[in-house]
Design an enzyme around this catalytic site. Structure first.
Site, PDB file in Angstrom:
ATOM      1  N   GLY A  48       0.671  -1.004  -0.119  1.00 38.30           N
ATOM      2  CA  GLY A  48      -0.283  -0.432   0.166  1.00 38.30           C
ATOM      3  C   GLY A  48       0.941   1.217   0.391  1.00 38.30           C
ATOM      4  O   GLY A  48       1.915   1.254   0.258  1.00 38.30           O
ATOM      5  N   GLN A  53       3.688  10.007   1.402  1.00 37.61           N
ATOM      6  CA  GLN A  53       4.427   9.090   0.825  1.00 37.61           C
ATOM      7  C   GLN A  53       5.171   9.345   0.014  1.00 37.61           C
ATOM      8  O   GLN A  53       6.607   8.696  -0.065  1.00 37.61           O
ATOM      9  CB  GLN A  53       4.585   7.571   1.273  1.00 37.61           C
ATOM     10  CG  GLN A  53       3.531   7.532   2.351  1.00 37.61           C
ATOM     11  CD  GLN A  53       2.970   5.834   2.953  1.00 37.61           C
ATOM     12  OE1 GLN A  53       2.462   5.395   1.998  1.00 37.61           O
ATOM     13  NE2 GLN A  53       4.581   5.299   3.274  1.00 37.61           N
ATOM     14  N   CYS A  94       5.599   0.352   7.625  1.00 42.83           N
ATOM     15  CA  CYS A  94       5.061   1.353   6.623  1.00 42.83           C
ATOM     16  C   CYS A  94       6.836   1.842   5.767  1.00 42.83           C
ATOM     17  O   CYS A  94       7.665   1.408   6.498  1.00 42.83           O
ATOM     18  CB  CYS A  94       5.110   2.048   7.908  1.00 42.83           C
ATOM     19  SG  CYS A  94       5.011   4.231   6.317  1.00 42.83           S
ATOM     20  N   LEU A  95       6.189   1.656   4.744  1.00 41.06           N
ATOM     21  CA  LEU A  95       7.611   2.250   3.191  1.00 41.06           C
ATOM     22  C   LEU A  95       8.171   3.642   3.767  1.00 41.06           C
ATOM     23  O   LEU A  95       9.304   3.850   3.658  1.00 41.06           O
ATOM     24  CB  LEU A  95       7.074   2.035   1.931  1.00 41.06           C
ATOM     25  CG  LEU A  95       6.789   1.085   1.178  1.00 41.06           C
ATOM     26  CD1 LEU A  95       6.164   0.888  -0.095  1.00 41.06           C
ATOM     27  CD2 LEU A  95       8.213  -0.159   1.408  1.00 41.06           C
ATOM     28  N   HIS A 136      -4.325   1.677   7.445  1.00 40.78           N
ATOM     29  CA  HIS A 136      -3.240   2.580   7.293  1.00 40.78           C
ATOM     30  C   HIS A 136      -3.190   3.531   6.455  1.00 40.78           C
ATOM     31  O   HIS A 136      -2.503   4.953   6.775  1.00 40.78           O
ATOM     32  CB  HIS A 136      -2.310   1.110   7.117  1.00 40.78           C
ATOM     33  CG  HIS A 136      -1.184   1.739   7.257  1.00 40.78           C
ATOM     34  ND1 HIS A 136       0.230   1.487   8.255  1.00 40.78           N
ATOM     35  CD2 HIS A 136      -0.160   2.421   6.086  1.00 40.78           C
ATOM     36  CE1 HIS A 136       1.209   2.217   8.694  1.00 40.78           C
ATOM     37  NE2 HIS A 136       0.884   2.362   6.886  1.00 40.78           N
ATOM     38  N   GLU A 137      -3.636   2.978   5.328  1.00 35.93           N
ATOM     39  CA  GLU A 137      -3.136   4.243   4.077  1.00 35.93           C
ATOM     40  C   GLU A 137      -4.024   5.552   4.106  1.00 35.93           C
ATOM     41  O   GLU A 137      -3.558   7.005   4.085  1.00 35.93           O
ATOM     42  CB  GLU A 137      -3.867   3.498   2.587  1.00 35.93           C
ATOM     43  CG  GLU A 137      -2.441   2.564   2.117  1.00 35.93           C
ATOM     44  CD  GLU A 137      -1.056   2.655   2.751  1.00 35.93           C
ATOM     45  OE1 GLU A 137      -0.643   3.906   2.635  1.00 35.93           O
ATOM     46  OE2 GLU A 137      -0.542   1.537   2.764  1.00 35.93           O
ATOM     47  N   HIS A 140      -2.582   8.142   6.746  1.00 38.12           N
ATOM     48  CA  HIS A 140      -1.734   8.681   6.048  1.00 38.12           C
ATOM     49  C   HIS A 140      -2.442  10.306   5.209  1.00 38.12           C
ATOM     50  O   HIS A 140      -1.607  10.654   5.338  1.00 38.12           O
ATOM     51  CB  HIS A 140      -1.115   7.820   4.775  1.00 38.12           C
ATOM     52  CG  HIS A 140       0.163   7.141   5.435  1.00 38.12           C
ATOM     53  ND1 HIS A 140       1.090   7.735   5.464  1.00 38.12           N
ATOM     54  CD2 HIS A 140       0.699   5.447   4.805  1.00 38.12           C
ATOM     55  CE1 HIS A 140       2.547   6.547   5.962  1.00 38.12           C
ATOM     56  NE2 HIS A 140       1.582   5.061   5.775  1.00 38.12           N
TER      57      HIS A 140
HETATM   58 CO    CO Z   1       2.670   2.842   5.771  1.00 39.42          CO
END
Ligand code: CO
Length: 176
Positions: A48, A53, A94-95, A136-137, A140
């Site tokens: 995701g 991000q 998380c990236l 989660h996204e 963000h």
């Molecule tokens: Co994340």
């Protein structure tokens, strides 16, 4: 013009704490952004990715529960309209937080709504991993960092790594 491949923004970049803006017009730029985000997600072995991000404060997410480009989907202005089921624990990464992992408790089921790249509205009842990724996204897009949802033990464990990421960010910022 987007510079591709897109670079993933790491904590503590302030864009990650900003509330992203609603997308009111789906144009070529939106489509280019979506395609580049899918590429960045797949190349980073993510499942995701939210636009903040990649440094873009707009409400668009991409996800792929298998991590494959063929299974990727684009969700514009995604929102949770209903949530339910048990509150479940699951270890998230998380990236934007390389090497940070921790247990986050979230509802098992969510009903999500979004627009696709043609501007059509969709609604889906999701559970398991997909429900997890949506939550989660969308966090963000609201500037909510997953580490703030960790319990005390995981927060403590992440502390040193977060400090390291803060130092790396300061070094990069000084170079700009
Ligand atoms: Co994340």
């Amino acid at each position: 013009m987007l510079e591709t491949p897109l670079a993933i923004v790491h904590y503590p970049d302030p864009v990650l704490r900003r509330r992203a803006e609603e997308i009111t017009e789906i144009d070529d730029e939106t489509r280019e952004l979506a395609a580049a985000m899918i590429e960045a997600m797949v190349n980073s072995d993510g499942i995701g990715l939210a636009a903040p991000q990649v440094g873009v404060s707009r409400r668009i997410i991409v996800l792929s529960p298998t991590g494959q480009a063929a299974d990727a989907s684009v969700h514009i202005n995604p929102r949770i309209v209903e949530s339910g089921g048990d509150e479940v624990e699951f270890e998230e990464g998380c990236l934007s937080f390389p090497e940070v992992r921790g247990i986050v408790v979230r509802p098992e089921h969510v009903t999500a709504e979004w627009e696709d790249l043609e501007g059509r509205t969709f609604r889906a009842e999701t559970e398991g991993l997909i429900a997890r990724i949506f939550q989660h996204e969308i966090d963000h897009l609201d500037g909510i960092l997953f580490v703030t949802r960790f319990g005390p033990a995981d927060k403590l464990q992440a502390k040193r790594r977060l400090k390291k990421l803060e130092e790396e960010f300061a070094v990069r910022a000084a170079r700009r």
